[in-house]
Design an enzyme around this catalytic site. Structure first.
Site, PDB file in Angstrom:
ATOM      1  CG  ASP A   1      -2.152   0.847   1.015  1.00  0.00           C
ATOM      2  OD1 ASP A   1      -2.228   1.690  -0.069  1.00  0.00           O
ATOM      3  OD2 ASP A   1      -3.079   0.879   1.767  1.00  0.00           O
TER       4      ASP A   1
HETATM    5  C1  BGC Z   1      -5.169   3.346   0.455  1.00  0.00           C
HETATM    6  C2  BGC Z   1      -5.287   2.313  -0.644  1.00  0.00           C
HETATM    7  C3  BGC Z   1      -5.331   2.893  -2.143  1.00  0.00           C
HETATM    8  C4  BGC Z   1      -3.876   3.549  -2.135  1.00  0.00           C
HETATM    9  C5  BGC Z   1      -3.437   4.426  -3.521  1.00  0.00           C
HETATM   10  C6  BGC Z   1      -3.982   4.119   0.182  1.00  0.00           C
HETATM   11  O1  BGC Z   1      -3.759   5.251   1.000  1.00  0.00           O
HETATM   12  O2  BGC Z   1      -4.849   2.674   1.700  1.00  0.00           O
HETATM   13  O3  BGC Z   1      -6.555   1.583  -0.344  1.00  0.00           O
HETATM   14  O4  BGC Z   1      -5.444   2.058  -3.108  1.00  0.00           O
HETATM   15  O5  BGC Z   1      -3.826   4.638  -1.065  1.00  0.00           O
HETATM   16  O6  BGC Z   1      -4.378   5.472  -3.630  1.00  0.00           O
END
Ligand code: BGC
Length: 766
Positions: A304
């Site tokens: 993530d």
């Molecule tokens: C989130 C994810 C997301 C990623 C990209 C993160 O902060 O937890 O769910 O896909 O950002 O935007």
């Protein structure tokens, strides 16, 4: 009638019944295939790649396109200018970008890479297409309230159709985290609190996005996230630690991820949280043993957003280099946004801290997926600016958005049959969400535009209501000068008040944890003042989570949960308000009496001192001030019909290798047609591991015309009664089981018991 009963196989394997692909020869081939076995022309590329280029294939960054949305979405954001990022891509420092601005950006980047880079490995373009691309559908938890996985598959397919035309190969969806604590803001992004519902929606969403085959130009690869148990954050605080038994992890939290992977998702995302002291980005047990060895997952895992780097702050890695080493070795194939892989993997391999074979394995996984997406055959297959425009917000997409929104609303209460309203009545629309193009789409929308969505007042007027006043009365979290006086005057001049209150779209979603899950105080003051006029009130709740309702809101005669419904919000709400369609949604999560009950979920254990049904007794597991139950439980939702449950048929015994049919008759004695969600729950009375007070095993929606009855039957076999035994292996024990066929997890519906008997073993504990 939509039949969503799960089969015997589904009960065994999660959502297997609707996931034919999981058991198909194609999946078996993929799962068994040596992930390193790439087509010769791609293998030839791997052979030529430098360590730097390999590390680059494992590095994904936010798009830098002219201040693209991602820059503001998720700080701390990426540094380079767009030109700098294109140069990085050409130099092989990136595998792709995410949350950029569509086909034009993708064309420019892909074009540069295909013309100028040494190895011409196509970029992959990712995005958070969570509940729609340009056409916005209800937030995922609202869609889950439809209890209709087929609907979720259709909205996902439509989102993929729009997004793929805009150059997007890969969505960071579905989020399948079970959410049992409504203080957690990301509840809105999943399918609620129940593992069965979670599995069915996970599989449906993956299948919808990925379509027939990943190589299709309108297929978008799914990413099952956040692996794992991100929703079990202590005290509902986003990103917080998770401390969870392996039993609960495997029985409650893991099944939806598995269902998503079994449905064919070729990517997954590690979660920000730790589990029992180990951050997911550094957890080989999770990412290698469970995911690869047990589940045979053939795709790749992305970290993530800066999740690998965050192991430093968590006290698990000493610096960026250490974090990159830990993450890759644990099984995070691709790093998101921290740039740690691009920076450190080459040196780590040269120094022998990371075996080259581990790096190569991840590179091959990523290239295999790019190949399956058809990118090596045609890097531009999803990039088409004309198609992007032509496919944006088409009539069928908007119609589907309206249908999904209609099916997502949940009628909690309708005293005196206040709803549906006659459009001829004098209506006072009151509240911060009464009008205005704000807070319609909801959280986690990257490409949709609230200014294109239909607000409540517009929808109500378009439905033919002529005598409508609109008064905000309050801000969302602050009072509005003179607001309450104006609202009270408007209420007095009307026959009925429609009070549109609740949470704004910034109050739920990522990092939006709340301690009190209530309607904000200024809106409560508005509700109390309006209620004091004595006019009947229909509350329209806007919310991304389960709420604890209080005072005039709780006491209003009618309450309709409207979540965040997306592009067609106003039209869909008007459809239900005026009875063009009946409400059919059910709560996928519990609404507690009070915030302090959280985490609250229906499938809890009994304890040795269960709270009595009748009056309070001392020394029982109960709160001083609030009932143990939910105010509105999982599965609850009224219709415009009047449905009763009768005539239970529950055979006395279920033979070990046999099956029984349990049935009830549901009757609509009302004057309006309705769709009733008939739910099947069981309880294992005595077992070697204590079991929940109820577990949903199947559900089915039945359409009932006024005066009509239908017999609804479910088949039960031993497999549906299984749980994880002392050794964490699936087991079933003979004994007595309760069964309910009921309209919610708390309703009696009809009840019976049966004994599961093994030949030669008497009923009771084995
Ligand atoms: C989130 C994810 C997301 C990623 C990209 C993160 O902060 O937890 O769910 O896909 O950002 O935007």
């Amino acid at each position: 009638m939509t039949d969503i009963t799960i089969s015997r196989r589904a009960a065994l394997m999660g959502a297997g019944a609707i996931v034919a692909w999981a058991s198909s020869p194609a999946r078996a081939l993929l799962a068994e295939a040596d992930p390193q076995a790439l087509p010769a022309r791609i293998e030839a590329i791997v052979q030529r790649m430098t360590l730097e280029e390999k590390a680059g294939q494992l590095q994904l960054n936010a798009a830098a396109w002219s201040g693209g949305i991602a820059t503001g979405l998720n700080p701390p954001s990426n540094g380079p200018s767009f030109e700098g990022q294109v140069a990085d891509a050409v130099a092989g420092k990136l595998t792709g970008v995410f949350n950029g601005n569509g086909a034009e950006m993708a064309r420019r980047m892909q074009d540069a890479v295909m013309r100028q880079s040494r190895l011409k490995i196509p970029l992959i373009f990712a995005a958070d297409v969570i509940h729609g691309h340009r056409t916005i559908f209800p937030v995922p938890v609202a869609e889950a309230a439809s209890f209709d996985p087929d609907l979720a598959m259709r909205t996902a397919r439509m989102a993929a159709y729009e997004a793929a035309a805009a150059g997007i190969d890969w969505t960071f969806f579905p989020m399948v985290d079970i959410a049992r604590d409504q203080r957690w803001g990301r509840t809105m992004e999943g399918a609620g609190e129940d593992p069965l519902l979670g599995q069915l929606f996970a599989a449906a969403r993956v299948k919808g996005f990925q379509g027939r085959t990943l190589a299709d130009a309108d297929a978008v690869m799914a990413c099952v996230k956040h692996f794992a148990a991100y929703g079990a954050a202590e005290s509902g605080l986003d990103y917080n630690s998770v401390d969870l038994s392996e039993r609960t992890l495997r029985e409650v939290y893991l099944p939806p991820y598995k269902a998503g992977f079994d449905a064919g998702a070729m990517s997954g995302m590690a979660s920000f949280n730790e589990i029992n002291g180990i951050p997911s980005h550094g957890n080989p047990w999770l990412l290698r043993k469970v995911l690869r060895d047990e589940w045979r997952f053939p795709g790749f895992i992305v970290g993530d957003y800066t999740g690998d780097e965050e192991m430093i702050a968590a006290g698990f890695a000493k610096d960026g280099k250490d974090a990159a080493r830990i993450a890759l070795l644990a099984g995070v194939d691709m790093s998101m946004q921290s740039n740690l892989y691009a920076q450190h993997l080459p040196a780590l391999v040269r120094e022998g801290a990371v075996p080259q074979a581990v790096l190569d394995e991840s590179v091959r996984r990523v290239l295999a997926v790019k190949h399956q997406l058809g990118l090596f055959d045609d890097p531009f297959r999803r990039i088409d600016t004309k198609r992007e425009t032509a496919r944006s917000r088409t009539k069928p997409a908007l119609a589907l958005s309206r249908e999904a929104a209609q099916k997502a609303m949940v009628l909690l209460k309708n005293d005196g049959d206040l709803l549906p309203l006659a459009p001829s009545r004098r209506i006072a629309l009151i509240g911060p969400f009464a009008s205005g193009q704000h807070d319609l789409n909801g959280p986690w929308v990257v490409y949709g535009d609230n200014n294109q969505a239909i607000d409540l007042a517009t929808g109500v007027k378009a439905a033919g209501a002529r005598n409508v006043s609109v008064t905000p009365g309050s801000g969302v979290e602050e009072p509005l000068a003179g607001g309450i006086d104006a609202a009270v005057a408007a209420a007095r001049a009307a026959d009925v008040v429609v009070l549109a209150i609740g949470e704004s779209e910034t109050m739920s979603g990522e990092a939006q944890s709340r301690t009190a899950i209530t309607v904000p105080a200024p809106q409560m003051a508005l509700a109390e003042a309006v209620a004091a006029t004595g006019k009947p009130i229909v509350v329209l709740l806007k919310n991304g989570r389960g709420l604890a309702l209080e005072g005039a809101v709780k006491d209003a005669p009618a309450i309709l949960v409207t979540w965040f419904l997306g592009s067609e919000t106003g039209h869909a709400i008007a459809d239900v308000l005026f009875g063009k369609v009946g409400p059919s949604g059910r709560l996928p999560l519990s609404f507690p009496h009070e915030s302090g009950q959280e985490p609250y979920y229906y499938a809890h254990k009994a304890t040795g001192r269960p709270a009595p049904d009748g009056p309070r007794q001392p020394y029982k597991a109960q709160w001083r001030t609030s009932p143990n139950a939910a105010l509105y439980p999982f599965g609850h939702g009224l219709t415009y019909g009047k449905v009763s449950y009768a005539a239970p048929v529950v055979p006395a015994t279920l033979p070990w290798d046999g099956r029984i049919e349990v049935a009830a008759t549901v009757t609509n004695s009302g004057t309006r047609p309705c769709e009733e969600l008939v739910q099947l729950y069981i309880r294992d009375r005595v077992a070697s591991i204590t079991r929940p007070v109820r577990e949903m095993k199947a559900f089915r929606k039945v359409a009932l015309a006024p005066g009509k009855s239908e017999r609804v039957a479910f088949t039960l076999t031993r497999e549906q009664l299984q749980f994880l035994g002392k050794d964490l292996q699936p087991t079933v024990e003979p004994g007595t089981f309760d069964v309910w066929i009921a309209p919610s997890a708390q309703a009696d519906g009809v009840h019976g018991t049966f004994d599961l008997v093994r030949l030669g073993v008497r009923s009771g504990r084995s």
